[in-house]
Design a protein around this motif. Structure first.
Motif, PDB file in Angstrom:
ATOM      1  N   UNK A  36       0.827  -1.203   0.000  1.00  0.00           N
ATOM      2  CA  UNK A  36       0.000   0.000   0.000  1.00  0.00           C
ATOM      3  C   UNK A  36       0.865   1.258   0.000  1.00  0.00           C
ATOM      4  N   UNK A  37       1.990   1.186   0.750  1.00  0.00           N
ATOM      5  CA  UNK A  37       2.894   2.328   0.790  1.00  0.00           C
ATOM      6  C   UNK A  37       3.469   2.606  -0.598  1.00  0.00           C
ATOM      7  N   UNK A  38       3.947   1.566  -1.272  1.00  0.00           N
ATOM      8  CA  UNK A  38       4.518   1.746  -2.615  1.00  0.00           C
ATOM      9  C   UNK A  38       3.455   2.215  -3.608  1.00  0.00           C
ATOM     10  N   UNK A  42       3.639   5.478  -5.773  1.00  0.00           N
ATOM     11  CA  UNK A  42       3.623   5.306  -7.231  1.00  0.00           C
ATOM     12  C   UNK A  42       2.540   6.190  -7.877  1.00  0.00           C
ATOM     13  N   UNK A  43       1.418   6.332  -7.141  1.00  0.00           N
ATOM     14  CA  UNK A  43       0.390   7.232  -7.672  1.00  0.00           C
ATOM     15  C   UNK A  43       0.900   8.668  -7.727  1.00  0.00           C
ATOM     16  N   UNK A  47       1.173  10.992 -10.998  1.00  0.00           N
ATOM     17  CA  UNK A  47       0.705  12.384 -11.068  1.00  0.00           C
ATOM     18  C   UNK A  47       1.738  13.291 -11.707  1.00  0.00           C
ATOM     19  N   UNK A  48       3.028  13.052 -11.356  1.00  0.00           N
ATOM     20  CA  UNK A  48       4.095  13.846 -11.971  1.00  0.00           C
ATOM     21  C   UNK A  48       4.177  13.581 -13.475  1.00  0.00           C
ATOM     22  N   UNK A  49       4.006  12.319 -13.852  1.00  0.00           N
ATOM     23  CA  UNK A  49       4.034  11.965 -15.280  1.00  0.00           C
ATOM     24  C   UNK A  49       2.923  12.696 -16.035  1.00  0.00           C
ATOM     25  N   UNK A  50       1.711  12.712 -15.430  1.00  0.00           N
ATOM     26  CA  UNK A  50       0.586  13.393 -16.072  1.00  0.00           C
ATOM     27  C   UNK A  50       0.891  14.883 -16.246  1.00  0.00           C
ATOM     28  N   UNK A  86       7.584   7.282  -6.084  1.00  0.00           N
ATOM     29  CA  UNK A  86       8.317   6.057  -6.422  1.00  0.00           C
ATOM     30  C   UNK A  86       8.095   5.782  -7.911  1.00  0.00           C
ATOM     31  N   UNK A  87       9.196   5.747  -8.626  1.00  0.00           N
ATOM     32  CA  UNK A  87       9.155   5.495 -10.056  1.00  0.00           C
ATOM     33  C   UNK A  87      10.477   5.903 -10.674  1.00  0.00           C
TER      34      UNK A  87
END
Length: 409
Positions: A36-38, A42-43, A47-50, A86-87
């Motif tokens: 759940x933490x990851x 990751x979400x 968001x940064x990617x979007x 995280x990504x």
């Protein structure tokens, strides 16, 4: 612990992200499992990617300024550098670097484009100034005025230059327009003065025309009106508000005179048509004298016809040449008959013609004998030359004999 390629969670709940510089702490997670933490961080990455995707699209599809674009890039870079997601953060940095490079390139292109626009605008304004200065000396008042107004509209549509350059060019442009305007104003002021002089001159012509309208001295008065008309045309045009009224009065005075003359001429024409009838009868009588067989009788009859002809008077102008040419044809026939008679009765002329004919006949006979001698001697070239000379003398002899025949043999 976790098998995620970009991050992990340790036993204490600390979340890490893997970067090219090693693991970086993302944050602490105490509210659930490591998955759940990851998933949560990751979400944040997604968001940064979007946001980066949106920024790339804005740069492609909108006219986003370099300043606003750089502000957005720096804002996203701060979020990426804060490692709160995280990504593949290194990939995001690379994309942001590419965006920054693209923004810089666009800024340089726009700078170059603005410089080019400024250069083109300066060149265009200099051309406008040059044309305006050339037009300033033109005497084509209307088209030049329209062209200068069009140049002002073009000027207004061009970008501004630096203040010093723009002001200098505008001063020259404005001065050229002002020069033309002053010249045009002076021209039309002079034209107004000239038209006033024309008005005064035409007033005098109208007065003269009106004074002549009652004259019955047809020829001299008509000639005077023609002279007045020449003066009217040579005078030029008065002011528009006066020209039509002056012309109406001038033309009206002429109409009064020429109408009266027309009525008088109509009466005269009736008389002349009657005269024409009488002269046609005389011409028919004269033409019966042809062909002339009795010269003396014909001469006597024609003299009588001529006396009656002169007593009749004028015929219509359009018929005069035709009727007179018929009478002249009879007169020429009489003259020719008299000339023939004179030649026949002139012994000296006949003697000269006979003498010339005799001389030519002797020359022809001599040449003919010489031709025969040359041919008998076998000299063809000489014979041909003499034959040509013989032909010329024979032609002269034939002509002389015809002349001799006119004397009666």
């Amino acid at each position: 612990m976790s098998g995620d390629p970009w991050g992990r969670v340790d036993e204490a709940g600390t979340v890490y992200v893997r970067t090219a510089d090693g693991e970086q702490v993302v944050g602490s997670w105490q509210a659930g499992s490591a998955e759940e933490a990851l998933a949560y961080f990751e979400r944040k990455y997604d968001g940064l990617v979007v946001e980066i995707n949106l920024l790339e699209r804005r740069l492609q599809t909108t006219d986003l300024s370099a300043k606003d674009a750089n502000t957005a890039i720096e804002h996203l870079r701060e979020q990426v550098d804060a490692h709160h997601a995280v990504g593949d953060l290194d990939a995001l940095r690379t994309r942001l670097d590419r965006l920054a490079s693209k923004v810089e390139k666009r800024r340089e292109e726009r700078k170059a484009h603005r410089a080019k626009q400024t250069e083109e605008a300066q060149q265009a304004k200099e051309e406008l100034v040059a044309e305006a200065e050339q037009l300033a000396t033109s005497d084509q008042w209307r088209p030049t005025g329209e062209r200068l107004r069009a140049l002002v509209d073009v000027w207004k549509g061009l970008p501004r230059l630096d203040r010093k350059t723009d002001d200098e060019l505008w001063h020259r442009f404005s001065h050229a327009r002002s020069t033309f305007s002053k010249r045009r104003k002076a021209h039309f002021a002079q034209l107004d003065n000239q038209r006033e002089e024309v008005r005064q001159r035409k007033e005098k012509l109208v007065t003269e025309a009106e004074a002549l309208s009652g004259s019955r001295d047809w020829g001299p008065t008509a000639a005077k009106y023609r002279e007045l008309m020449r003066e009217w045309k040579a005078a030029g045009r008065a002011q528009r508000e006066h020209e039509e009224d002056l012309w109406s009065r001038f033309r009206g005075a002429q109409d009064v005179f020429f109408q009266a003359r027309g009525e008088a001429f109509a009466e005269r024409d009736s008389e002349q048509r009657e005269n024409l009838t009488h002269k046609e009868e005389l011409v028919a009588e004269a033409e019966k004298l042809l062909p002339i067989t009795d010269l003396q009788a014909a001469r006597h009859s024609f003299r009588s016809i001529n006396e009656r002809w002169d007593a009749i008077g004028h015929v219509p102008r359009e018929s005069k040449a035709k009727i007179e040419s018929r009478l002249h044809a009879v007169e020429r026939a009489l003259q020719e008959a008299e000339e023939v008679e004179w030649r026949r009765s002139n012994p000296e002329a006949r003697a000269r013609a006979a003498g010339l004919t005799g001389q030519l006949q002797e020359a022809v006979d001599s040449l003919r004998a010489r031709v025969e001698q040359a041919r008998a001697a076998g000299n063809s070239a000489k014979a041909e030359k003499l034959e040509k000379e013989l032909a010329g003398r024979q032609a002269l002899l034939d002509q002389a004999q015809k002349g001799l025949e006119e004397f009666g043999g």
